[in-house]
Scaffold this motif. Structure first.
Motif, PDB file in Angstrom:
ATOM      1  N   PRO A 158     -24.193   0.864 -18.935  1.00 19.90           N
ATOM      2  CA  PRO A 158     -23.223  -0.229 -19.067  1.00 19.90           C
ATOM      3  C   PRO A 158     -23.710  -1.374 -19.950  1.00 19.90           C
ATOM      4  O   PRO A 158     -22.919  -1.950 -20.710  1.00 19.90           O
ATOM      5  CB  PRO A 158     -23.006  -0.685 -17.622  1.00 19.90           C
ATOM      6  N   GLN A 159     -24.987  -1.700 -19.904  1.00 19.98           N
ATOM      7  CA  GLN A 159     -25.519  -2.783 -20.740  1.00 19.98           C
ATOM      8  C   GLN A 159     -25.405  -2.421 -22.219  1.00 19.98           C
ATOM      9  O   GLN A 159     -25.099  -3.277 -23.045  1.00 19.98           O
ATOM     10  CB  GLN A 159     -26.964  -3.087 -20.345  1.00 19.98           C
ATOM     11  N   GLN A 160     -25.603  -1.157 -22.547  1.00 18.36           N
ATOM     12  CA  GLN A 160     -25.463  -0.715 -23.934  1.00 18.36           C
ATOM     13  C   GLN A 160     -23.997  -0.825 -24.390  1.00 18.36           C
ATOM     14  O   GLN A 160     -23.725  -1.249 -25.512  1.00 18.36           O
ATOM     15  CB  GLN A 160     -25.933   0.736 -24.089  1.00 18.36           C
ATOM     16  N   VAL A 161     -23.089  -0.453 -23.518  1.00 19.16           N
ATOM     17  CA  VAL A 161     -21.661  -0.544 -23.832  1.00 19.16           C
ATOM     18  C   VAL A 161     -21.278  -2.007 -24.042  1.00 19.16           C
ATOM     19  O   VAL A 161     -20.586  -2.349 -25.003  1.00 19.16           O
ATOM     20  CB  VAL A 161     -20.810   0.111 -22.720  1.00 19.16           C
ATOM     21  N   ALA A 162     -21.741  -2.870 -23.159  1.00 21.15           N
ATOM     22  CA  ALA A 162     -21.439  -4.300 -23.278  1.00 21.15           C
ATOM     23  C   ALA A 162     -21.971  -4.858 -24.591  1.00 21.15           C
ATOM     24  O   ALA A 162     -21.293  -5.651 -25.256  1.00 21.15           O
ATOM     25  CB  ALA A 162     -22.021  -5.058 -22.087  1.00 21.15           C
ATOM     26  N   THR A 163     -23.155  -4.464 -24.976  1.00 26.02           N
ATOM     27  CA  THR A 163     -23.735  -4.931 -26.240  1.00 26.02           C
ATOM     28  C   THR A 163     -22.889  -4.467 -27.421  1.00 26.02           C
ATOM     29  O   THR A 163     -22.639  -5.248 -28.349  1.00 26.02           O
ATOM     30  CB  THR A 163     -25.189  -4.439 -26.381  1.00 26.02           C
ATOM     31  N   LEU A 164     -22.435  -3.218 -27.402  1.00 25.47           N
ATOM     32  CA  LEU A 164     -21.562  -2.718 -28.470  1.00 25.47           C
ATOM     33  C   LEU A 164     -20.283  -3.549 -28.564  1.00 25.47           C
ATOM     34  O   LEU A 164     -19.843  -3.915 -29.659  1.00 25.47           O
ATOM     35  CB  LEU A 164     -21.200  -1.258 -28.213  1.00 25.47           C
ATOM     36  N   ILE A 165     -19.681  -3.865 -27.416  1.00 25.60           N
ATOM     37  CA  ILE A 165     -18.440  -4.625 -27.394  1.00 25.60           C
ATOM     38  C   ILE A 165     -18.679  -6.043 -27.887  1.00 25.60           C
ATOM     39  O   ILE A 165     -17.905  -6.579 -28.703  1.00 25.60           O
ATOM     40  CB  ILE A 165     -17.824  -4.606 -25.978  1.00 25.60           C
ATOM     41  N   ALA A 166     -19.728  -6.683 -27.392  1.00 24.98           N
ATOM     42  CA  ALA A 166     -20.031  -8.058 -27.819  1.00 24.98           C
ATOM     43  C   ALA A 166     -20.285  -8.121 -29.316  1.00 24.98           C
ATOM     44  O   ALA A 166     -19.839  -9.049 -30.002  1.00 24.98           O
ATOM     45  CB  ALA A 166     -21.216  -8.602 -27.033  1.00 24.98           C
ATOM     46  N   THR A 167     -20.968  -7.136 -29.842  1.00 25.83           N
ATOM     47  CA  THR A 167     -21.235  -7.085 -31.280  1.00 25.83           C
ATOM     48  C   THR A 167     -19.938  -6.877 -32.044  1.00 25.83           C
ATOM     49  O   THR A 167     -19.656  -7.578 -33.026  1.00 25.83           O
ATOM     50  CB  THR A 167     -22.246  -5.968 -31.607  1.00 25.83           C
ATOM     51  N   HIS A 168     -19.128  -5.961 -31.590  1.00 30.30           N
ATOM     52  CA  HIS A 168     -17.859  -5.631 -32.274  1.00 30.30           C
ATOM     53  C   HIS A 168     -16.901  -6.835 -32.299  1.00 30.30           C
ATOM     54  O   HIS A 168     -16.184  -7.054 -33.265  1.00 30.30           O
ATOM     55  CB  HIS A 168     -17.185  -4.451 -31.596  1.00 30.30           C
ATOM     56  N   THR A 169     -16.900  -7.622 -31.233  1.00 32.34           N
ATOM     57  CA  THR A 169     -15.989  -8.766 -31.146  1.00 32.34           C
ATOM     58  C   THR A 169     -16.582 -10.038 -31.745  1.00 32.34           C
ATOM     59  O   THR A 169     -15.907 -11.077 -31.776  1.00 32.34           O
ATOM     60  CB  THR A 169     -15.602  -9.048 -29.672  1.00 32.34           C
ATOM     61  N   GLY A 170     -17.840  -9.976 -32.156  1.00 30.84           N
ATOM     62  CA  GLY A 170     -18.475 -11.151 -32.732  1.00 30.84           C
ATOM     63  C   GLY A 170     -18.864 -12.191 -31.701  1.00 30.84           C
ATOM     64  O   GLY A 170     -19.054 -13.355 -32.018  1.00 30.84           O
TER      65      GLY A 170
END
Length: 174
Positions: A158-170
């Motif tokens: 889940p932490q990896q998924v959250a990081t991907l989302i945070a990066t994608h959304t800026g």
């Protein structure tokens, strides 16, 4: 801004939402299921398969999100499965009309992993309701793939998924 985490039950939406709030300090989780709970006593005579079938749920989700963001600002993270395309279109259109930027993600895991997660979820082990909605999720995958950023969570934490989302959304810190 709203970061909407869609997908079937067991894909990791709630856990990822918690991880996102740790990565994005100006964020908070908006559990739209509570809107459904609020409506249950009022609409008990209106029999539906899912509270999302009540039209007031969809309108109230938009109204509540708008009011919350007007009041506190920041970012709302919404971990909510929406598997009926018409319902998603209503919610998306309402948020667009309110001028709220929306990032729509679908968290996906392969079938065997979903079954494993559903069967071993400590809060709701072997949830029949979750298992019964897998066909609905599979039916929604075609429009999900067109209208959302799909993230395969099968082998991710889940932490990896959250990081991907945070990066994608800026919204990632640092």
């Amino acid at each position: 801004m709203i970061i909407w985490l869609n997908g079937t039950f067991g894909a990791g939406k709630s856990t990822t939402a918690g991880e996102l709030t740790a990565l994005i300090p100006v964020s908070r989780i908006f559990d739209t299921e509570e809107v459904g709970v609020m409506l249950r006593h009022v609409l008990a005579s209106e029999i539906v398969r899912d509270f999302q079938d009540w039209q007031p749920w969809r309108g109230l989700v938009v109204a509540a999100a708008t009011q919350i963001l007007d009041y506190v600002g920041g970012i709302l993270i919404v971990p909510q499965s929406v598997l009926v395309h018409q319902y998603w279109q209503e919610i998306r259109a309402g948020l667009e009309k309110a001028g709220i930027p929306l990032h729509h993600f679908v968290l996906h895991a392969d079938h065997h992993e979903l079954l494993r997660r559903i069967r071993t979820d400590p809060s709701k082990p072997n949830s029949q309701w979750r298992l019964e909605h897998l066909d609905d999720y599979n039916a929604a995958r075609s429009w999900h793939s067109r209208e959302a950023h799909v993230i395969d969570t099968t082998t991710l934490q889940p932490q990896q998924v959250a990081t991907l989302i945070a990066t994608h959304t800026g919204t990632a810190i640092g």
